[in-house]
Design a protein around this motif. Structure first.
Motif, PDB file in Angstrom:
ATOM      1  N   ARG A 187       0.714  -1.192   0.106  1.00  0.00           N
ATOM      2  CA  ARG A 187       0.111   0.133   0.025  1.00  0.00           C
ATOM      3  C   ARG A 187       0.799   1.214  -0.202  1.00  0.00           C
ATOM      4  O   ARG A 187       0.670   2.222  -0.635  1.00  0.00           O
ATOM      5  CB  ARG A 187      -0.858  -0.031   1.175  1.00  0.00           C
ATOM      6  CG  ARG A 187      -2.153  -0.807   1.168  1.00  0.00           C
ATOM      7  CD  ARG A 187      -3.272  -0.375   0.262  1.00  0.00           C
ATOM      8  NE  ARG A 187      -3.491   1.059   0.329  1.00  0.00           N
ATOM      9  CZ  ARG A 187      -4.357   1.243   0.999  1.00  0.00           C
ATOM     10  NH1 ARG A 187      -5.197   0.675   1.717  1.00  0.00           N
ATOM     11  NH2 ARG A 187      -4.872   2.632   1.169  1.00  0.00           N
ATOM     12  N   LEU A 188       1.890   1.288   0.709  1.00  0.00           N
ATOM     13  CA  LEU A 188       2.801   2.369   0.732  1.00  0.00           C
ATOM     14  C   LEU A 188       3.641   2.667  -0.380  1.00  0.00           C
ATOM     15  O   LEU A 188       3.502   3.799  -0.935  1.00  0.00           O
ATOM     16  CB  LEU A 188       3.662   2.473   1.950  1.00  0.00           C
ATOM     17  CG  LEU A 188       3.285   2.413   3.378  1.00  0.00           C
ATOM     18  CD1 LEU A 188       4.226   2.038   4.610  1.00  0.00           C
ATOM     19  CD2 LEU A 188       2.527   3.807   3.839  1.00  0.00           C
ATOM     20  N   ASP A 247       2.438   1.708  -3.295  1.00  0.00           N
ATOM     21  CA  ASP A 247       1.470   2.227  -4.552  1.00  0.00           C
ATOM     22  C   ASP A 247       1.143   3.634  -4.113  1.00  0.00           C
ATOM     23  O   ASP A 247       0.933   4.311  -5.238  1.00  0.00           O
ATOM     24  CB  ASP A 247       0.314   1.257  -4.256  1.00  0.00           C
ATOM     25  CG  ASP A 247       0.531  -0.029  -4.872  1.00  0.00           C
ATOM     26  OD1 ASP A 247       1.541  -0.371  -5.287  1.00  0.00           O
ATOM     27  OD2 ASP A 247      -0.189  -1.035  -4.392  1.00  0.00           O
ATOM     28  N   MET A 248       1.217   4.151  -3.173  1.00  0.00           N
ATOM     29  CA  MET A 248       1.109   5.569  -2.882  1.00  0.00           C
ATOM     30  C   MET A 248       2.231   6.540  -2.773  1.00  0.00           C
ATOM     31  O   MET A 248       2.274   7.424  -2.457  1.00  0.00           O
ATOM     32  CB  MET A 248       0.062   5.997  -1.594  1.00  0.00           C
ATOM     33  CG  MET A 248       0.703   5.545  -0.367  1.00  0.00           C
ATOM     34  SD  MET A 248      -0.453   5.863   1.240  1.00  0.00           S
ATOM     35  CE  MET A 248      -1.523   4.782   1.386  1.00  0.00           C
ATOM     36  N   ASN A 249       3.209   5.725  -3.146  1.00  0.00           N
ATOM     37  CA  ASN A 249       4.710   6.835  -3.498  1.00  0.00           C
ATOM     38  C   ASN A 249       5.196   7.074  -2.205  1.00  0.00           C
ATOM     39  O   ASN A 249       5.267   8.234  -1.945  1.00  0.00           O
ATOM     40  CB  ASN A 249       4.478   7.912  -4.590  1.00  0.00           C
ATOM     41  CG  ASN A 249       6.011   8.229  -5.027  1.00  0.00           C
ATOM     42  OD1 ASN A 249       6.904   7.599  -4.976  1.00  0.00           O
ATOM     43  ND2 ASN A 249       5.963   9.540  -5.556  1.00  0.00           N
ATOM     44  N   LEU A 296      -4.416   3.415   6.480  1.00  0.00           N
ATOM     45  CA  LEU A 296      -3.777   3.550   5.149  1.00  0.00           C
ATOM     46  C   LEU A 296      -4.676   4.552   4.167  1.00  0.00           C
ATOM     47  O   LEU A 296      -4.391   5.384   3.633  1.00  0.00           O
ATOM     48  CB  LEU A 296      -3.390   2.171   4.401  1.00  0.00           C
ATOM     49  CG  LEU A 296      -2.026   1.779   4.898  1.00  0.00           C
ATOM     50  CD1 LEU A 296      -0.892   2.850   4.184  1.00  0.00           C
ATOM     51  CD2 LEU A 296      -1.695   1.447   6.242  1.00  0.00           C
ATOM     52  N   ASP A 297      -6.050   4.105   4.361  1.00  0.00           N
ATOM     53  CA  ASP A 297      -6.813   5.081   3.516  1.00  0.00           C
ATOM     54  C   ASP A 297      -6.835   6.441   3.849  1.00  0.00           C
ATOM     55  O   ASP A 297      -7.036   7.429   3.282  1.00  0.00           O
ATOM     56  CB  ASP A 297      -8.385   4.698   3.914  1.00  0.00           C
ATOM     57  CG  ASP A 297      -8.783   3.162   3.012  1.00  0.00           C
ATOM     58  OD1 ASP A 297      -8.015   2.946   2.054  1.00  0.00           O
ATOM     59  OD2 ASP A 297      -9.514   2.783   3.221  1.00  0.00           O
ATOM     60  N   GLU A 350      -3.654   7.861   2.574  1.00  0.00           N
ATOM     61  CA  GLU A 350      -3.729   8.370   1.161  1.00  0.00           C
ATOM     62  C   GLU A 350      -4.509   9.486   0.855  1.00  0.00           C
ATOM     63  O   GLU A 350      -4.450  10.267   0.166  1.00  0.00           O
ATOM     64  CB  GLU A 350      -4.519   7.221   0.486  1.00  0.00           C
ATOM     65  CG  GLU A 350      -4.381   7.050  -0.971  1.00  0.00           C
ATOM     66  CD  GLU A 350      -4.510   5.726  -1.707  1.00  0.00           C
ATOM     67  OE1 GLU A 350      -4.118   5.737  -2.648  1.00  0.00           O
ATOM     68  OE2 GLU A 350      -5.104   4.878  -0.904  1.00  0.00           O
ATOM     69  N   ALA A 396      -3.172  13.193  -0.274  1.00  0.00           N
ATOM     70  CA  ALA A 396      -3.636  13.774  -1.702  1.00  0.00           C
ATOM     71  C   ALA A 396      -3.778  15.103  -1.609  1.00  0.00           C
ATOM     72  O   ALA A 396      -3.839  15.796  -2.953  1.00  0.00           O
ATOM     73  CB  ALA A 396      -4.984  13.000  -1.885  1.00  0.00           C
TER      74      ALA A 396
END
Length: 387
Positions: free
Chosen positions: A303-304, A306-308, A375-376, A379, A383
């Protein structure tokens, strides 16, 4: 009024606590900061503690701890790591691993002796060195080296005043491990410069991957200069039982026991009986918990990534140490804003030393559902940060 002890008075409070004091009063907040298993202590272990109470086993044990427990610990290290200790004079039961660290430092240090501490690391090492009269010398470990200590870094830090090296692998906060091939050049330098090593192995059972944990004490020439610190909090989910142990050469263990004798007397008797059961019959419990942590570890890493929010893959403990420097905030500022805006608590990397700047520590000692929600929130938070 006379002044207080300057050393104790000048020690900074833990960089972890202030965030969780806020979280405790914040409805709907999620904390990914506490390094505590979310599993209950296995029932057969709890039951043994209860049984000891029912049988009236509520008296002091010997200063070193119950002989049966010390024998089981020595068997455990022989079986797991092929290192063999004498239960009678090389093993001491302590009130958590933290007491063992404190005792070892006080047993070995004279005023002005230097102690090398690779950082990021557990928050207690630097204060304990200072309280024991030593001088903490930190080494800033590097992300590009997966936060492992290199022989070159160690050699550069050694002086004629260096007496002790503290190793903390698997590592809190980074999740880094050191394999036997990583440790061998470190051991060579320790022998060449006649250094003691405190090897904090509290997360030894939570090592992922094929190689498993290696203790530096297993390398030839190192057992006689190494104090191994371990305990029951992490592997057996026994944090509140407050039970740890030290394995050390007899001369060092003897001095540690004298200090322990005057300060503590003995570790909790009920906890010691429960720990005997954990060592005898707890392997399956550890395996179940470790499997769950591994699943969470892999989920968090993906997850981390994927979210750079890049992080090297942690192979030990239950922490991940993502890099947040691209967001243009200090670690503390990032953690404070995340808590304020998303009601999510993580620990700024600087709580574990200056080299933690640009990172945050996330614990995955929480359920997958909690981690997914957390994690949501991260994110959603990033954002809205300008690129």
């Amino acid at each position: 009024m006379r002044s207080l002890c300057e050393t104790a008075n000048n020690i900074k409070p833990s960089g972890i606590r202030k965030f969780f004091d806020v979280v405790s009063e914040m409805p709907d907040a999620i904390s990914l900061g506490v390094g505590e298993p979310d599993f209950d202590t296995p029932w057969h272990v709890v039951d043994e503690g209860i049984y000891s109470l029912e049988k009236g086993k509520t008296y002091y044990t010997s200063n070193s701890g119950l002989m049966e427990l010390r024998e089981e610990i020595c068997k455990w290290y022989g079986r797991k790591y092929n290192i063999f200790y004498n239960a009678a004079n090389q093993c001491l039961i302590t009130v958590g691993g933290s007491e063992g660290i404190d005792l070892a430092l006080r047993a070995m240090l004279n005023p002005g002796d230097e102690v090398i501490i690779p950082e990021p690391s557990y928050v207690s090492y630097v204060p304990c060195v200072s309280l024991a009269g030593g001088v903490p010398i930190t080494i800033d470990l590097k992300n590009e080296n997966c936060f492992k200590l290199t022989a070159e870094e160690l050699k550069e830090a050694i002086t004629d005043k260096t007496k002790v090296l503290i190793l903390s692998f698997p590592n809190n906060p980074t999740g880094a491990i050191m394999t036997r091939s990583d440790l061998e050049p470190i051991a060579k330098l320790a022998i060449e410069h006649d250094l003691y090593v405190i090897s904090d192995e509290i997360y030894s059972e939570l090592t992922y991957g094929k190689q498993g944990h290696c203790s530096i004490a297993s390398i030839p020439g190192m057992k006689e200069r190494t104090i191994v610190i371990n305990g029951f909090s992490k592997a057996f989910a026994m944090t509140g039982w407050r039970l740890g142990y030290a394995l050390a050469p007899e001369a060092i263990a003897s001095v540690m026991t004298k200090i322990h004798q005057f300060c503590i007397m003995c570790a909790p008797t009920t906890s010691q009986y429960a720990a005997i059961e954990a060592l005898k019959n707890g392997d399956k419990d550890v395996a179940i918990m470790k499997k769950s942590y591994d699943e969470r570890r892999r989920y968090l890493f993906k997850r981390l990534t994927d979210m750079n929010m890049p992080a090297f893959e942690p192979l030990g403990a239950f922490y991940i140490f993502p890099n947040i420097s691209r967001f243009g905030m200090s670690s503390e500022e990032f953690a404070e804003k995340l808590l304020k805006e998303q009601k999510l608590a993580v620990v700024p990397g600087t709580a574990f030393g200056n080299s933690g700047e640009g990172f945050i520590r996330i614990s995955y000692a929480y359920s997958i559902d909690q981690l997914r929600e957390a994690l949501d929130r991260i994110e959603a938070f990033i954002a809205h940060i300008p690129s």
